[in-house]
Design an enzyme around this catalytic site. Structure first.
Site, PDB file in Angstrom:
ATOM      1  N   GLU A 208       0.871  -1.194   0.000  1.00 41.77           N
ATOM      2  CA  GLU A 208       0.000   0.000   0.000  1.00 41.77           C
ATOM      3  C   GLU A 208       0.902   1.236   0.000  1.00 41.77           C
ATOM      4  O   GLU A 208       1.759   1.382   0.855  1.00 41.77           O
ATOM      5  CB  GLU A 208      -0.931   0.002   1.214  1.00 41.77           C
ATOM      6  CG  GLU A 208      -1.735   1.283   1.402  1.00 41.77           C
ATOM      7  CD  GLU A 208      -2.527   1.697   0.169  1.00 41.77           C
ATOM      8  OE1 GLU A 208      -3.378   0.923  -0.297  1.00 41.77           O
ATOM      9  OE2 GLU A 208      -2.270   2.807  -0.359  1.00 41.77           O
TER      10      GLU A 208
ATOM     11  N   GLY B  52      -7.056   1.325   3.315  1.00 42.24           N
ATOM     12  CA  GLY B  52      -8.498   1.457   3.119  1.00 42.24           C
ATOM     13  C   GLY B  52      -8.862   2.132   1.808  1.00 42.24           C
ATOM     14  O   GLY B  52     -10.008   2.078   1.370  1.00 42.24           O
ATOM     15  N   GLY B  53      -7.892   2.798   1.177  1.00 44.66           N
ATOM     16  CA  GLY B  53      -8.116   3.379  -0.156  1.00 44.66           C
ATOM     17  C   GLY B  53      -9.132   4.504  -0.191  1.00 44.66           C
ATOM     18  O   GLY B  53      -9.374   5.189   0.805  1.00 44.66           O
ATOM     19  N   THR B  54      -9.729   4.661  -1.350  1.00 47.99           N
ATOM     20  CA  THR B  54     -10.613   5.803  -1.613  1.00 47.99           C
ATOM     21  C   THR B  54     -11.834   5.824  -0.709  1.00 47.99           C
ATOM     22  O   THR B  54     -12.156   6.837  -0.094  1.00 47.99           O
ATOM     23  CB  THR B  54     -11.099   5.752  -3.084  1.00 47.99           C
ATOM     24  OG1 THR B  54      -9.972   5.628  -3.937  1.00 47.99           O
ATOM     25  CG2 THR B  54     -11.889   6.988  -3.450  1.00 47.99           C
ATOM     26  N   CYS B  55     -12.546   4.710  -0.630  1.00 49.58           N
ATOM     27  CA  CYS B  55     -13.819   4.685   0.105  1.00 49.58           C
ATOM     28  C   CYS B  55     -13.615   5.149   1.540  1.00 49.58           C
ATOM     29  O   CYS B  55     -14.349   5.991   2.055  1.00 49.58           O
ATOM     30  CB  CYS B  55     -14.409   3.280   0.070  1.00 49.58           C
ATOM     31  SG  CYS B  55     -15.946   3.156   0.988  1.00 49.58           S
TER      32      CYS B  55
ATOM     33  N   HIS C 110     -46.405  -1.330   8.086  1.00 47.73           N
ATOM     34  CA  HIS C 110     -46.957   0.027   8.016  1.00 47.73           C
ATOM     35  C   HIS C 110     -46.533   0.815   9.251  1.00 47.73           C
ATOM     36  O   HIS C 110     -46.564   0.269  10.361  1.00 47.73           O
ATOM     37  CB  HIS C 110     -48.484  -0.032   7.959  1.00 47.73           C
ATOM     38  CG  HIS C 110     -49.113   1.317   8.044  1.00 47.73           C
ATOM     39  ND1 HIS C 110     -49.137   2.178   6.963  1.00 47.73           N
ATOM     40  CD2 HIS C 110     -49.698   1.971   9.089  1.00 47.73           C
ATOM     41  CE1 HIS C 110     -49.742   3.308   7.337  1.00 47.73           C
ATOM     42  NE2 HIS C 110     -50.082   3.209   8.621  1.00 47.73           N
TER      43      HIS C 110
HETATM   44  C1  LIG Z   1     -16.230  11.308  -3.282  1.00 45.60           C
HETATM   45  C2  LIG Z   1     -16.525   9.855  -3.511  1.00 45.60           C
HETATM   46  C3  LIG Z   1     -17.638   9.288  -2.921  1.00 45.60           C
HETATM   47  C4  LIG Z   1     -17.921   7.946  -3.118  1.00 45.60           C
HETATM   48  N1  LIG Z   1     -19.040   7.408  -2.550  1.00 45.60           N
HETATM   49  C5  LIG Z   1     -19.339   6.106  -2.758  1.00 45.60           C
HETATM   50  C6  LIG Z   1     -20.482   5.516  -2.161  1.00 45.60           C
HETATM   51  O1  LIG Z   1     -21.235   6.175  -1.457  1.00 45.60           O
HETATM   52  N2  LIG Z   1     -20.727   4.201  -2.374  1.00 45.60           N
HETATM   53  C7  LIG Z   1     -19.892   3.434  -3.162  1.00 45.60           C
HETATM   54  O2  LIG Z   1     -20.159   2.251  -3.321  1.00 45.60           O
HETATM   55  N3  LIG Z   1     -18.807   3.967  -3.742  1.00 45.60           N
HETATM   56  C8  LIG Z   1     -18.500   5.277  -3.560  1.00 45.60           C
HETATM   57  N4  LIG Z   1     -17.386   5.811  -4.135  1.00 45.60           N
HETATM   58  C9  LIG Z   1     -16.537   4.942  -4.955  1.00 45.60           C
HETATM   59  C10 LIG Z   1     -15.634   4.075  -4.074  1.00 45.60           C
HETATM   60  O3  LIG Z   1     -14.894   4.869  -3.198  1.00 45.60           O
HETATM   61  C11 LIG Z   1     -14.707   3.257  -4.963  1.00 45.60           C
HETATM   62  O4  LIG Z   1     -15.462   2.599  -5.932  1.00 45.60           O
HETATM   63  C12 LIG Z   1     -13.949   2.228  -4.151  1.00 45.60           C
HETATM   64  O5  LIG Z   1     -13.159   2.846  -3.160  1.00 45.60           O
HETATM   65  C13 LIG Z   1     -13.067   1.422  -5.087  1.00 45.60           C
HETATM   66  O6  LIG Z   1     -12.280   0.583  -4.332  1.00 45.60           O
HETATM   67  P1  LIG Z   1     -11.005  -0.105  -4.942  1.00 45.60           P
HETATM   68  O7  LIG Z   1     -10.738  -1.240  -4.050  1.00 45.60           O
HETATM   69  O8  LIG Z   1     -11.167  -0.397  -6.359  1.00 45.60           O
HETATM   70  O9  LIG Z   1      -9.823   0.989  -4.879  1.00 45.60           O
HETATM   71  P2  LIG Z   1      -9.425   2.151  -3.899  1.00 45.60           P
HETATM   72  O10 LIG Z   1     -10.355   2.253  -2.764  1.00 45.60           O
HETATM   73  O11 LIG Z   1      -9.212   3.360  -4.731  1.00 45.60           O
HETATM   74  O12 LIG Z   1      -8.037   1.662  -3.298  1.00 45.60           O
HETATM   75  C14 LIG Z   1      -6.890   1.485  -4.072  1.00 45.60           C
HETATM   76  C15 LIG Z   1      -5.669   1.494  -3.174  1.00 45.60           C
HETATM   77  O13 LIG Z   1      -4.525   1.114  -3.930  1.00 45.60           O
HETATM   78  C16 LIG Z   1      -3.427   1.916  -3.550  1.00 45.60           C
HETATM   79  N5  LIG Z   1      -2.474   1.928  -4.671  1.00 45.60           N
HETATM   80  C17 LIG Z   1      -2.662   2.438  -5.907  1.00 45.60           C
HETATM   81  N6  LIG Z   1      -1.593   2.202  -6.682  1.00 45.60           N
HETATM   82  C18 LIG Z   1      -0.695   1.546  -5.910  1.00 45.60           C
HETATM   83  C19 LIG Z   1       0.607   1.033  -6.137  1.00 45.60           C
HETATM   84  N7  LIG Z   1       1.178   1.118  -7.333  1.00 45.60           N
HETATM   85  N8  LIG Z   1       1.241   0.428  -5.124  1.00 45.60           N
HETATM   86  C20 LIG Z   1       0.648   0.296  -3.894  1.00 45.60           C
HETATM   87  N9  LIG Z   1      -0.574   0.751  -3.629  1.00 45.60           N
HETATM   88  C21 LIG Z   1      -1.252   1.361  -4.625  1.00 45.60           C
HETATM   89  C22 LIG Z   1      -4.054   3.267  -3.270  1.00 45.60           C
HETATM   90  O14 LIG Z   1      -3.222   4.056  -2.451  1.00 45.60           O
HETATM   91  C23 LIG Z   1      -5.351   2.858  -2.583  1.00 45.60           C
HETATM   92  O15 LIG Z   1      -5.174   2.765  -1.197  1.00 45.60           O
HETATM   93  C24 LIG Z   1     -17.069   7.151  -3.936  1.00 45.60           C
HETATM   94  C25 LIG Z   1     -15.928   7.719  -4.519  1.00 45.60           C
HETATM   95  C26 LIG Z   1     -15.666   9.059  -4.311  1.00 45.60           C
HETATM   96  C27 LIG Z   1     -14.440   9.643  -4.955  1.00 45.60           C
END
Ligand SMILES: Cc1cc2nc3c(=O)[nH]c(=O)nc-3n(C[C@H](O)[C@H](O)[C@H](O)COP(=O)(O)OP(=O)(O)OC[C@H]3O[C@@H](n4cnc5c(N)ncnc54)[C@H](O)[C@@H]3O)c2cc1C
Length: 459
Positions: A34, A39-42, A441
């Site tokens: 990582e 935990g990434g984007t979510c 209801h």
């Molecule tokens: C503002 C916003 C609101 C959202 N609201 C919702 C919602 O309400 N409900 C919903 O279902 N979805 C929502 N989403 C979408 C959701 O966040 C994403 O679909 C979800 O996080 C995707 O998960 P993922 O596992 O694909 O990747 P991500 O969660 O993006 O995680 C990828 C991880 O990989 C890591 N990484 C990347 N490249 C490398 C590398 N080369 N080496 C090591 N680590 C790396 C990153 O740092 C990151 O931690 C929202 C998105 C945004 C931007």
């Protein structure tokens, strides 16, 4: 010398951690890389923080409208934006820390806090080390895209990640992009007390939805005082004193919108350009998404791509479902597939939009014989009682098989209510099962059987 593992997981978004732990618990020696926050984007700048902020915004909205319910608060409603952010940070920290501790405390699992890059189809470089494995799982997600809008390089702008650091009230927030991410922020900041303008290039908001949905969401936002500028095909940005001007040159209205802050919410791109995919021979499509088959295998044996980076979903639940599919195939002898899943998502405006399956437009385009039901939220007792009657519910059913093809529910509690329809669709049961079910209801869900009892041919 490479360190050998059974499996390497790149990224700790919504698929990677669960998969890594499952693999490690099955006895495999697993490495996880990582490069940023666990935990990434979510967890860090997507679903969790935005829905936490939306909860603060709703509290402010409810407080402002309290008198309509006979509740006198006295004095004006003010926001403590530092506290709003602190609350959000605490919720995020709990999740983010939870993922980190979970991974670091799992046996057979080693965490590398580094950027990972392919050296070839079996080897990954993480910092100064090289790791090697027969199975590699890519879960690198995506990030906000930054289109080459004229003047963008001359101004300071925000995106969904930098918005997470905002602990003040922007005087006038201009949101460029009228889709899911942009609209959630727009309503949130309007309720916090900012002036808000949404600038959208297309003819309508959330263009993948039916026209009546776009129109209803626009009305809901405008009712709260959000200005919406559509067909802004020629967006350019510049500094204007201590403010920003966004030239929109739309077919009607002022040629420029002046604001204190600009939020860019114009789509997402996959984090695949700096992964060394070419060294491993992994194929991507024209937009950089990793090409996978129905079981999430890339074109290279032993390498899988899960979550947003494969372009097969753009949600937390699709990423998590990707993990379930891969784990089922690899560990359980259960041949689950991406094509088994039904489209489902929500837009967390207030009231929210819950979607399942095909839209009305998609059913019409398919040319199949269908039945259709629609009900305004003004005719839903629970919504009337709560004084929240904006929106409508509609459903489309196959006239021959009686299978539910899709539903669009825009109204109070509809992010939850949609699941009663979704589950019947997964059960492959006819709509008559829900129509005959006795619902509680007073709820919004109790009107689903009523709506299904009044279907008409889709003309
Ligand atoms: C503002 C916003 C609101 C959202 N609201 C919702 C919602 O309400 N409900 C919903 O279902 N979805 C929502 N989403 C979408 C959701 O966040 C994403 O679909 C979800 O996080 C995707 O998960 P993922 O596992 O694909 O990747 P991500 O969660 O993006 O995680 C990828 C991880 O990989 C890591 N990484 C990347 N490249 C490398 C590398 N080369 N080496 C090591 N680590 C790396 C990153 O740092 C990151 O931690 C929202 C998105 C945004 C931007």
């Amino acid at each position: 010398m490479a360190t050998t593992y059974d499996a390497i997981v790149i990224g700790t978004g919504q698929a990677g951690p669960s998969l890594a732990v499952r693999l490690a618990n099955s006895g495999m020696k697993v490495a996880v890389a990582e490069r940023k926050r666990f935990g990434g984007t979510c967890v860090n700048n997507g679903c969790i923080p935005t829905k936490t902020l939306i909860a603060s915004a709703r509290a402010a909205h409810v407080a402002r409208h309290a008198a309509e319910y006979g509740v006198n608060i006295g004095g004006s409603i003010t926001l403590d934006m530092k506290k709003v952010k602190e609350r959000k940070d605490a919720v995020v920290h709990r999740s983010n820390d939870g993922v980190e501790q979970w991974l670091k405390n799992t046996e057979n699992l080693t965490v590398y806090e580094e950027h990972a890059r392919f050296e070839d189809a079996r080897r990954i470089r993480v910092g100064t080390e090289v790791l090697e494995a027969g199975k590699i799982f890519i879960n690198v997600g995506g990030r906000a895209s930054t289109p080459p809008l004229p003047g963008l390089d001359q101004i300071r702008y925000l995106n969904n990640s930098t918005m997470m650091e905002v602990d003040f009230l922007p005087e006038h927030l201009i949101v460029v992009g009228g889709s899911y991410v942009g609209l959630e922020f727009a309503q949130m900041y309007r309720r916090f007390g900012s002036q808000v303008t949404v600038v959208e290039m297309g003819k309508r908001l959330i263009q993948r939805e039916d026209e009546d949905v776009s129109e209803a969401v626009k009305t809901i936002l405008e009712n709260e005082g959000i200005a919406i500028r559509l067909e802004a095909e020629c967006i350019s940005l510049k500094k204007h004193g201590d403010k920003f001007a966004v030239d929109v040159d739309c077919s009607s209205g002022d040629k420029a919108v002046f604001g204190s802050h600009v939020l860019l919410a114009v789509g997402r791109i996959p984090n695949t350009a700096d992964l060394g995919l070419e060294k491993a021979g992994i194929k991507v499509d024209q937009r950089g998404y990793i090409i996978v088959d129905d079981q999430l295998r890339t074109n290279i044996d032993g390498i899988y791509a899960l979550g947003d980076c494969n372009g097969r979903g753009a949600f937390t639940h699709t990423a998590y479902n990707d993990y379930e599919i891969v784990a089922a195939n690899l560990l359980d002898g259960d041949q689950r597939r991406v094509s088994d899943r039904i489209t489902a998502y929500a837009l967390y405006t207030d009231p929210p939009l819950g979607r399942a399956g095909m839209s009305e437009t998609e059913v019409r385009r398919s040319g199949r014989k269908a039945l259709f039901g629609k009900r305004a939220m003004t005719r839903v007792g629970r919504a009337v009682e709560k004084g929240e009657t904006q929106g409508f519910m509609k459903i489309v059913v196959d006239a021959d098989t009686k299978a539910i093809l899709g539903a669009t529910l825009l109204g109070i509690e509809c992010d939850e209510v949609i699941h009663s329809i979704l589950d019947i669709m997964y059960a492959k049961a006819p709509y008559t099962v829900i129509q005959r079910a006795m619902h509680i209801h007073p709820t919004v869900s109790e009107l689903i059987p009523t709506m299904l009892g009044d279907l008409k041919p889709l003309d």
